[in-house]
Design a protein around this motif. Structure first.
Motif, PDB file in Angstrom:
ATOM      1  N   TRP A 182     -10.181 -19.071 -16.043  1.00  0.00           N
ATOM      2  CA  TRP A 182     -11.090 -19.347 -14.396  1.00  0.00           C
ATOM      3  C   TRP A 182     -10.546 -19.898 -13.592  1.00  0.00           C
ATOM      4  O   TRP A 182     -10.538 -20.823 -12.886  1.00  0.00           O
ATOM      5  CB  TRP A 182     -12.346 -19.858 -15.217  1.00  0.00           C
ATOM      6  CG  TRP A 182     -12.758 -19.187 -15.898  1.00  0.00           C
ATOM      7  CD1 TRP A 182     -13.109 -18.875 -17.185  1.00  0.00           C
ATOM      8  CD2 TRP A 182     -13.390 -17.657 -15.444  1.00  0.00           C
ATOM      9  NE1 TRP A 182     -13.891 -18.473 -17.744  1.00  0.00           N
ATOM     10  CE2 TRP A 182     -13.910 -17.103 -16.357  1.00  0.00           C
ATOM     11  CE3 TRP A 182     -14.603 -17.069 -13.882  1.00  0.00           C
ATOM     12  CZ2 TRP A 182     -15.605 -16.226 -16.781  1.00  0.00           C
ATOM     13  CZ3 TRP A 182     -14.580 -16.099 -14.008  1.00  0.00           C
ATOM     14  CH2 TRP A 182     -15.901 -15.409 -15.110  1.00  0.00           C
ATOM     15  N   ILE A 183      -9.093 -19.769 -13.778  1.00  0.00           N
ATOM     16  CA  ILE A 183      -8.179 -20.958 -12.198  1.00  0.00           C
ATOM     17  C   ILE A 183      -8.051 -19.145 -11.607  1.00  0.00           C
ATOM     18  O   ILE A 183      -7.314 -18.825 -11.506  1.00  0.00           O
ATOM     19  CB  ILE A 183      -6.611 -20.933 -12.258  1.00  0.00           C
ATOM     20  CG1 ILE A 183      -7.437 -22.330 -13.265  1.00  0.00           C
ATOM     21  CG2 ILE A 183      -5.583 -21.383 -11.236  1.00  0.00           C
ATOM     22  CD1 ILE A 183      -6.010 -22.919 -13.853  1.00  0.00           C
ATOM     23  N   THR A 184      -7.705 -19.544 -10.001  1.00  0.00           N
ATOM     24  CA  THR A 184      -8.001 -18.831  -9.202  1.00  0.00           C
ATOM     25  C   THR A 184      -5.887 -18.159  -8.390  1.00  0.00           C
ATOM     26  O   THR A 184      -5.608 -19.000  -8.423  1.00  0.00           O
ATOM     27  CB  THR A 184      -8.014 -18.500  -7.621  1.00  0.00           C
ATOM     28  OG1 THR A 184      -9.821 -18.492  -7.595  1.00  0.00           O
ATOM     29  CG2 THR A 184      -7.657 -18.128  -6.524  1.00  0.00           C
ATOM     30  N   GLU A 185      -5.825 -17.327  -8.561  1.00  0.00           N
ATOM     31  CA  GLU A 185      -4.149 -16.714  -8.531  1.00  0.00           C
ATOM     32  C   GLU A 185      -4.172 -15.680  -7.788  1.00  0.00           C
ATOM     33  O   GLU A 185      -4.727 -15.014  -7.298  1.00  0.00           O
ATOM     34  CB  GLU A 185      -3.701 -16.589  -9.781  1.00  0.00           C
ATOM     35  CG  GLU A 185      -3.288 -17.914 -11.220  1.00  0.00           C
ATOM     36  CD  GLU A 185      -2.600 -17.450 -12.268  1.00  0.00           C
ATOM     37  OE1 GLU A 185      -2.388 -16.328 -12.902  1.00  0.00           O
ATOM     38  OE2 GLU A 185      -2.607 -18.364 -13.657  1.00  0.00           O
ATOM     39  N   GLU A 186      -2.936 -15.599  -7.116  1.00  0.00           N
ATOM     40  CA  GLU A 186      -2.576 -14.236  -6.169  1.00  0.00           C
ATOM     41  C   GLU A 186      -1.792 -13.164  -7.202  1.00  0.00           C
ATOM     42  O   GLU A 186      -1.556 -13.541  -7.483  1.00  0.00           O
ATOM     43  CB  GLU A 186      -1.857 -14.975  -5.304  1.00  0.00           C
ATOM     44  CG  GLU A 186      -2.113 -13.432  -3.774  1.00  0.00           C
ATOM     45  CD  GLU A 186      -1.782 -13.869  -2.832  1.00  0.00           C
ATOM     46  OE1 GLU A 186      -1.032 -13.464  -1.249  1.00  0.00           O
ATOM     47  OE2 GLU A 186      -1.265 -15.841  -2.968  1.00  0.00           O
ATOM     48  N   TYR A 187      -2.620 -11.115  -6.853  1.00  0.00           N
ATOM     49  CA  TYR A 187      -2.129 -10.716  -7.143  1.00  0.00           C
ATOM     50  C   TYR A 187      -0.685 -10.939  -7.059  1.00  0.00           C
ATOM     51  O   TYR A 187       0.165 -11.105  -5.709  1.00  0.00           O
ATOM     52  CB  TYR A 187      -2.696  -9.951  -7.095  1.00  0.00           C
ATOM     53  CG  TYR A 187      -3.857  -9.335  -7.404  1.00  0.00           C
ATOM     54  CD1 TYR A 187      -4.045  -8.985  -8.843  1.00  0.00           C
ATOM     55  CD2 TYR A 187      -5.232  -9.539  -7.328  1.00  0.00           C
ATOM     56  CE1 TYR A 187      -5.232  -8.671  -9.711  1.00  0.00           C
ATOM     57  CE2 TYR A 187      -6.261  -9.141  -7.661  1.00  0.00           C
ATOM     58  CZ  TYR A 187      -6.542  -8.469  -9.013  1.00  0.00           C
ATOM     59  OH  TYR A 187      -7.367  -7.703  -9.440  1.00  0.00           O
ATOM     60  N   PRO A 188       0.527 -10.567  -8.161  1.00  0.00           N
ATOM     61  CA  PRO A 188       2.441 -10.712  -7.612  1.00  0.00           C
ATOM     62  C   PRO A 188       2.805  -9.909  -6.818  1.00  0.00           C
ATOM     63  O   PRO A 188       4.264  -8.993  -6.556  1.00  0.00           O
ATOM     64  CB  PRO A 188       2.627 -10.554  -8.722  1.00  0.00           C
ATOM     65  CG  PRO A 188       2.190  -9.903  -9.660  1.00  0.00           C
ATOM     66  CD  PRO A 188       0.169 -10.253  -9.144  1.00  0.00           C
ATOM     67  N   VAL A 189       1.454  -8.199  -7.026  1.00  0.00           N
ATOM     68  CA  VAL A 189       1.994  -7.088  -6.386  1.00  0.00           C
ATOM     69  C   VAL A 189       1.758  -6.836  -4.302  1.00  0.00           C
ATOM     70  O   VAL A 189       0.713  -7.539  -4.207  1.00  0.00           O
ATOM     71  CB  VAL A 189       1.453  -5.990  -6.653  1.00  0.00           C
ATOM     72  CG1 VAL A 189       2.444  -5.916  -8.825  1.00  0.00           C
ATOM     73  CG2 VAL A 189      -0.084  -5.885  -6.926  1.00  0.00           C
ATOM     74  N   ALA A 190       2.065  -5.865  -3.965  1.00  0.00           N
ATOM     75  CA  ALA A 190       2.112  -5.487  -2.521  1.00  0.00           C
ATOM     76  C   ALA A 190       1.766  -4.743  -2.320  1.00  0.00           C
ATOM     77  O   ALA A 190       1.653  -3.697  -2.958  1.00  0.00           O
ATOM     78  CB  ALA A 190       2.639  -6.164  -1.575  1.00  0.00           C
ATOM     79  N   MET A 191       0.898  -4.249  -1.697  1.00  0.00           N
ATOM     80  CA  MET A 191       0.203  -2.783  -1.367  1.00  0.00           C
ATOM     81  C   MET A 191       1.054  -2.541   0.155  1.00  0.00           C
ATOM     82  O   MET A 191       1.312  -2.749   1.537  1.00  0.00           O
ATOM     83  CB  MET A 191      -1.582  -3.102  -1.106  1.00  0.00           C
ATOM     84  CG  MET A 191      -1.667  -1.373  -0.580  1.00  0.00           C
ATOM     85  SD  MET A 191      -3.777  -1.048  -0.633  1.00  0.00           S
ATOM     86  CE  MET A 191      -3.781  -2.432   0.810  1.00  0.00           C
ATOM     87  N   ASN A 192       1.200  -0.657   0.139  1.00  0.00           N
ATOM     88  CA  ASN A 192       1.910  -0.448   1.244  1.00  0.00           C
ATOM     89  C   ASN A 192       1.044   0.255   2.153  1.00  0.00           C
ATOM     90  O   ASN A 192       0.369   0.465   1.637  1.00  0.00           O
ATOM     91  CB  ASN A 192       2.762   0.973   0.813  1.00  0.00           C
ATOM     92  CG  ASN A 192       4.410   0.383   0.215  1.00  0.00           C
ATOM     93  OD1 ASN A 192       4.865  -0.858  -0.334  1.00  0.00           O
ATOM     94  ND2 ASN A 192       3.492   1.850  -1.459  1.00  0.00           N
ATOM     95  N   VAL A 193       1.476   0.060   3.686  1.00  0.00           N
ATOM     96  CA  VAL A 193       0.293   0.369   4.602  1.00  0.00           C
ATOM     97  C   VAL A 193       1.738   1.531   5.194  1.00  0.00           C
ATOM     98  O   VAL A 193       2.341   1.388   5.713  1.00  0.00           O
ATOM     99  CB  VAL A 193       0.192  -0.964   5.403  1.00  0.00           C
ATOM    100  CG1 VAL A 193      -0.942  -0.061   6.766  1.00  0.00           C
ATOM    101  CG2 VAL A 193      -0.142  -1.598   4.532  1.00  0.00           C
ATOM    102  N   GLU A 194       1.326   2.751   5.153  1.00  0.00           N
ATOM    103  CA  GLU A 194       1.294   4.151   5.912  1.00  0.00           C
ATOM    104  C   GLU A 194       1.316   3.907   7.257  1.00  0.00           C
ATOM    105  O   GLU A 194       0.278   2.765   8.045  1.00  0.00           O
ATOM    106  CB  GLU A 194       0.301   5.496   5.284  1.00  0.00           C
ATOM    107  CG  GLU A 194       0.942   5.852   3.668  1.00  0.00           C
ATOM    108  CD  GLU A 194      -0.535   5.460   3.626  1.00  0.00           C
ATOM    109  OE1 GLU A 194      -0.892   5.594   2.071  1.00  0.00           O
ATOM    110  OE2 GLU A 194      -0.798   3.935   3.662  1.00  0.00           O
TER     111      GLU A 194
END
Length: 231
Positions: A182-194
């Protein structure tokens, strides 16, 4: 107006500021300039630096006390825009306001429930690219929806559409999650923006007639949840 005066003084304030990062007049003028004019480069110019959120917290600490410890900007920015809207008429925050309609349709009964809302930030799921994220946000399947008409479970759909598009659309993918501790973490992936994205299919082009009353602020109840509530 005071906002227009701040905007017009923006270049002079920059030239006169010895410490732009800690100069509230300059930082606020830069923000106002970006809000009043459709030029996003004024927001992120490396030469002029980024606005200091910690400085804004110090100025607005009374009204923003509940979110001082938030590191997710999708929670901070709407609060800041709400404050600007309350303080200034006409408000530059209006440029960011999306007028949305959410529609939940019960497949077995044909019942429909709609709800209108306004949002400053479009919060979308994290996907491979922005087009996929918007498609998932705009059209969602609900496997176990408890129908108030049938008084039993049914598959359903949830759609989200714009009644009115904002002048500037802020979109934020999901960045944080709770791990097993229950510790807040950031997703290690990025999202591509067209470079170009077609949003025309997200425009609401018809009137929605609701004949089913449900609470849109809560997840659609399943039979199991209904039994627990009744107990």
């Amino acid at each position: 107006s005071p906002m227009a005066v701040y905007s017009s003084l923006f270049p002079d304030l920059y030239e006169a500021s010895q410490h732009p990062l800690s100069d509230f007049n300059f930082q606020f003028a830069k923000t106002v300039n970006g809000l009043l004019h459709d030029n996003p480069t004024e927001w992120s110019s490396s030469k002029k630096s980024a606005i200091s959120l910690s400085m804004l917290f110090n100025i607005l600490c009374i009204e923003m006390s509940e979110i001082e410890n938030e590191h997710d900007l999708t929670k901070i920015i709407p609060e800041l825009l709400e404050i600007i809207e309350r303080k200034l008429k006409p408000s530059p925050s209006e440029k960011f306001k999306s007028h949305l309609t959410e529609v939940i349709s019960c497949i077995m009964s044909g019942g429909v429930s709609s709800k209108d809302s306004t949002e400053y930030i479009l919060k979308v799921p994290l996907k491979q690219n922005l087009t996929q994220a918007l498609e998932t946000w705009g059209n969602e399947s609900i496997e176990r929806f408890f129908s108030p008409i049938l008084q039993e479970e049914s598959p359903a759909t949830r759609s989200r559409r714009f009644k009115v598009f904002p002048n500037k659309l802020l979109i934020a993918p999901t960045r944080y999650y709770k791990n097993s501790d229950w510790i807040t973490e950031e997703y290690p992936v990025a999202m591509n923006v067209e470079d170009e994205i077609n949003l025309s299919w997200l425009k609401l082009n018809e009137d929605i007639k609701s004949d089913m009353q449900i609470d849109h602020s809560a997840p659609p109840a399943t039979g199991t949840v209904k039994i627990l509530i009744e107990m």
